[in-house]
Scaffold this active site. Sequence first.
Site, short mmCIF file in Angstrom:
data_model
loop_
_atom_site.label_atom_id
_atom_site.label_comp_id
_atom_site.label_asym_id
_atom_site.label_seq_id
_atom_site.Cartn_x
_atom_site.Cartn_y
_atom_site.Cartn_z
N HIS A 10 36.47 46.82 40.36
CA HIS A 10 37.12 45.54 40.73
C HIS A 10 38.64 45.79 40.78
O HIS A 10 39.10 46.67 41.50
CB HIS A 10 36.66 44.48 39.73
CG HIS A 10 37.03 43.07 40.09
ND1 HIS A 10 37.37 42.67 41.35
CD2 HIS A 10 37.10 41.95 39.31
CE1 HIS A 10 37.63 41.37 41.34
NE2 HIS A 10 37.49 40.91 40.11
N HIS B 49 32.98 46.77 49.94
CA HIS B 49 33.07 45.45 49.34
C HIS B 49 31.68 44.85 49.20
O HIS B 49 30.80 45.13 50.03
CB HIS B 49 33.95 44.51 50.17
CG HIS B 49 34.47 43.36 49.39
ND1 HIS B 49 33.77 42.19 49.24
CD2 HIS B 49 35.62 43.21 48.67
CE1 HIS B 49 34.46 41.37 48.47
NE2 HIS B 49 35.58 41.96 48.10
N ARG C 128 43.41 40.95 53.61
CA ARG C 128 44.48 41.19 52.61
C ARG C 128 45.03 42.60 52.77
O ARG C 128 46.20 42.86 52.51
CB ARG C 128 43.91 41.00 51.19
CG ARG C 128 43.34 39.61 50.93
CD ARG C 128 42.62 39.52 49.60
NE ARG C 128 41.48 40.43 49.51
CZ ARG C 128 40.75 40.62 48.42
NH1 ARG C 128 41.05 39.94 47.31
NH2 ARG C 128 39.74 41.47 48.41
#
Length: 445
Positions: free
Chosen positions: A270, A317, A326
């Site tokens: 993460h 992801h 992003r």
Amino acid sequence: MARLKDKLYDKIERERPRVNKLLKEYGDVIMDEVTIAQVLGGMRGIKCLVTDISYLDPQEGIRYRGFTLPEVFEKLPKPKGAEMPYVEGLFYLLLMGEIPDDKDVEELQDEFSKRRVLPRYVYEVIDAFPCCSHPMTIFSSAIMTMQRESFFAKKYRGGISKFEYWDSTYEDALNLLAKLPELATYIYAKLYRDGKRIQSNPDLDFGGNFAHMMGKDKPYDDVSRLHFIIHADHEAGNVSAHAGHLVASSLSDIYLAISAMINGLAGPLHGLANQEVLRWLLELYDKMEGKEPTEEEMKQFVWDTLNAGQVIPGYGHAVLRKTDPRYTIQREFALKHMPEDKLFKYVDMLYRVVPDILRQQGKAKNPWPNVDAQSGQIQWHYGVQEYDFYTVLFGIGRAIGICANIIWDRALLYPLERPKSITTEMVEAIAFKKNAKRSKKEIAD
Ligand code: HAX
């Protein structure tokens, strides 16, 4: 902060009947079916959480309150002469669902400024940490230390109606968020600058003040605004958001919940991936003695990592199936401000070679880069080269979104979270029963 709080209260009053109606009149409607692969596979894709703060589309990426990231950057008010918007404006948007005007942002900036000073004991706790402690461990613990300040915890002990929970939670959220820049920059000063801290400047905005306390000139203020805004939220199911929501659902206060959120973020799959990307890139940089690798050399490096049984940090992801917007926003910033930076050239080349390699390897469902593939290189360029610190920066941004989420959890009276677990034997019983049915059907066919 009467104005924002009053507006928020009106909005809460409007939203509560929507949830009540769904529960009372449509509570039996089936929303999803769950497979064994989902249950054994980290609950991927199961629709079982609700948030209005953000929504993640696998193809399009994140929307904050219905706005794509390019829209957020275009519409939010900006400090005079700045390229990036006020972080305060983003918090307003996440909380209220509307783009704030200049006055709204000014009030929030003022409110953060008044609440920004850290209690003395926080410095002492940070000073007392043994050497080599990871900055995320210190960050999480320092937030926990401030739990004694919780207004919600005091009110709860005094006895309040559940309809009022959101109010003191809101106060806790503002008190904590306002302190995070000072807290993080002190950890940075303590670990990497012999404890020489720079006093905050109450006249600066959240991002500007952070840059000031990091001792960085322009455009690091814009880098900070950009960084905090893009990291603020990624809907409710990611580890950090879910950890924050889960802990808060037991009516633990904001300090306990945000500390838990930070602990979830600190894992390498993460938030810690931003640190891992830089560590991995610098390994190659050292190997190449600073020279730009050829595409063949870069491909070999990527394959070597995969063949060693490791993941390519910053790629893949659990939800996204395209390049993370992003990543794209940061890439555009890098292309504008540092196209010749050596490490940027590495990042740029990885973008050209990694997706094909991951496709060839055939395991990752998403071969494209995520937010962490680019963020560390920008920090490195502006002289923040202690990459263990990068996830703390992520944590400041993520706290903004999770605080907004927790305020709304309390406002809408979302209950204690308590899913059901079963044993492997029970899963087998379900699997074999279903298979038995299928075999009979197949025979009949
Ligand atoms: N490199 C190598 N292998 C990868 C990979 C990558 N970047 N991404 C996925 N895979 C592998 C998985 O490890 C898994 O392998 P096994 O079958 O051997 O277990 C397989 O591909 C299928 O995984 P997936 O379904 O595509 O991905 P998951 O939903 O299980 O995991 C992760 C998503 C983000 C954890 C994963 O893509 C990964 O480990 N990426 C690298 C670490 C990273 O960048 N993390 C940050 C993600 C963004 C974020 O949360 N930021 O905070």
